[in-house]
Design a protein around this motif. Structure first.
Motif, PDB file in Angstrom:
ATOM      1  N   TRP A 102     -85.124 -24.738 -79.762  1.00  0.00           N
ATOM      2  CA  TRP A 102     -84.374 -23.880 -79.000  1.00  0.00           C
ATOM      3  C   TRP A 102     -85.433 -22.977 -78.107  1.00  0.00           C
ATOM      4  N   THR A 139     -74.806 -15.275 -65.405  1.00  0.00           N
ATOM      5  CA  THR A 139     -75.266 -15.788 -66.491  1.00  0.00           C
ATOM      6  C   THR A 139     -74.280 -15.646 -67.819  1.00  0.00           C
ATOM      7  N   THR A 143     -72.317 -18.684 -69.334  1.00  0.00           N
ATOM      8  CA  THR A 143     -72.638 -19.059 -70.562  1.00  0.00           C
ATOM      9  C   THR A 143     -71.328 -19.025 -71.558  1.00  0.00           C
ATOM     10  N   PHE A 144     -70.525 -18.091 -71.651  1.00  0.00           N
ATOM     11  CA  PHE A 144     -69.508 -18.052 -72.659  1.00  0.00           C
ATOM     12  C   PHE A 144     -68.367 -18.892 -72.124  1.00  0.00           C
ATOM     13  N   ASP A 174     -69.045 -22.168 -73.489  1.00  0.00           N
ATOM     14  CA  ASP A 174     -68.680 -22.415 -74.760  1.00  0.00           C
ATOM     15  C   ASP A 174     -67.350 -22.916 -74.815  1.00  0.00           C
ATOM     16  N   ILE A 226     -76.419 -24.169 -66.364  1.00  0.00           N
ATOM     17  CA  ILE A 226     -75.841 -23.612 -67.773  1.00  0.00           C
ATOM     18  C   ILE A 226     -75.276 -24.405 -68.450  1.00  0.00           C
ATOM     19  N   LEU A 270     -76.451 -26.385 -71.673  1.00  0.00           N
ATOM     20  CA  LEU A 270     -76.341 -25.520 -72.683  1.00  0.00           C
ATOM     21  C   LEU A 270     -75.807 -26.655 -73.936  1.00  0.00           C
ATOM     22  N   SER A 309     -75.167 -24.198 -79.606  1.00  0.00           N
ATOM     23  CA  SER A 309     -76.136 -22.933 -79.347  1.00  0.00           C
ATOM     24  C   SER A 309     -75.691 -21.748 -80.026  1.00  0.00           C
ATOM     25  N   LEU A 348     -75.247 -17.690 -81.111  1.00  0.00           N
ATOM     26  CA  LEU A 348     -75.213 -16.401 -80.238  1.00  0.00           C
ATOM     27  C   LEU A 348     -76.475 -15.817 -79.677  1.00  0.00           C
ATOM     28  N   LYS A 377     -77.927 -17.358 -76.858  1.00  0.00           N
ATOM     29  CA  LYS A 377     -77.128 -17.022 -75.636  1.00  0.00           C
ATOM     30  C   LYS A 377     -77.689 -15.674 -75.164  1.00  0.00           C
ATOM     31  N   LEU A 384     -80.693 -16.065 -73.393  1.00  0.00           N
ATOM     32  CA  LEU A 384     -80.718 -17.016 -72.151  1.00  0.00           C
ATOM     33  C   LEU A 384     -80.310 -15.695 -71.272  1.00  0.00           C
TER      34      LEU A 384
END
Length: 212
Positions: free
Chosen positions: A3, A55, A59-60, A63, A136, A140, A144, A146, A149, A152
């Motif tokens: 990571w 970001t 990022t989410f 996911d 990302i 990613l 990954s 939390l 994230k 990041l």
């Protein structure tokens, strides 16, 4: 890849994208010269906050895509590679024009709140979403945690704030501003090479995902 190593990889890509002269650099240049250092700092915070928003969103969202559209995640590394390759080639082919040697005073410098200027400029830029989404979501991993994230998001924000804050300080120094402008071609070449290297790495990652 650990990571920590992945976080360093993200950081290197982001730094290369940040230092490549573009609209944000031009905005900081104008703000620093015509609005003063304090205004430039406020502008830097606004730009960095918008980057943090990008970001967090991407990022989410990545996911959710990994959860509900796993097939798409096989394609994203290739999209990210193409995008970074496009940016890298653009940096290598870019010509530094004479119009960048002198700052241009604009209506933005008359705003009392530099933060809103920087935030709105970056947050409403559709190309920024393309960059963050491709990079990302393309890099990613599905598992990954939390904490990674959050790290990041914090990393991208702090790197942006450090760079734009540095510009806000340095561009108010006449000799440094002149040197930075004179060496824009070197910055462009450096950024272009870094972006192309990571484009190739993403192509390899995309191939590995298809082979799994």
């Amino acid at each position: 890849m650990s990571w920590i190593s992945l976080l360093i990889t993200f950081a290197m890509v982001h730094i290369a994208a940040l230092v490549a002269p573009g609209p944000d650099f031009a905005l900081m240049l104008r703000a620093s010269v015509s609005g003063g250092r304090k205004y430039a700092y406020a502008l830097a915070m606004g730009l960095s906050t918008a980057i943090m928003l990008h970001t967090v969103t991407v990022t989410f969202a990545a996911d959710l895509l990994q959860q509900y559209l796993p097939g798409l995640m096989l394609v994203l590394p290739w999209i990210a590679a193409i995008w970074l390759g496009y940016l890298g080639i653009g940096c290598l082919r870019a010509q530094v024009g004479a119009t960048t040697t002198e700052p241009v005073v604009t209506d933005r410098t008359k705003l009392k709140n530099g933060w809103w200027t920087g935030f709105a400029t970056n947050a409403l830029n559709p190309k920024a979403y393309v960059y963050f989404f491709s990079v990302i979501a393309g890099m990613l991993p599905h598992d990954s945690p939390l904490a990674f994230k959050v790290a990041l998001v914090g990393l991208f924000f702090l790197l942006a704030l450090a760079w734009f804050g540095f510009l806000g300080w340095a561009l108010n120094i006449g000799k440094f501003r002149q040197q930075l402008q004179q060496n824009q071609w070197l910055i462009l070449k450096f950024s272009g090479v870094i972006l192309l290297v990571f484009s190739l790495l993403l192509l390899l990652q995309g191939y590995q995902r298809l082979m799994v």
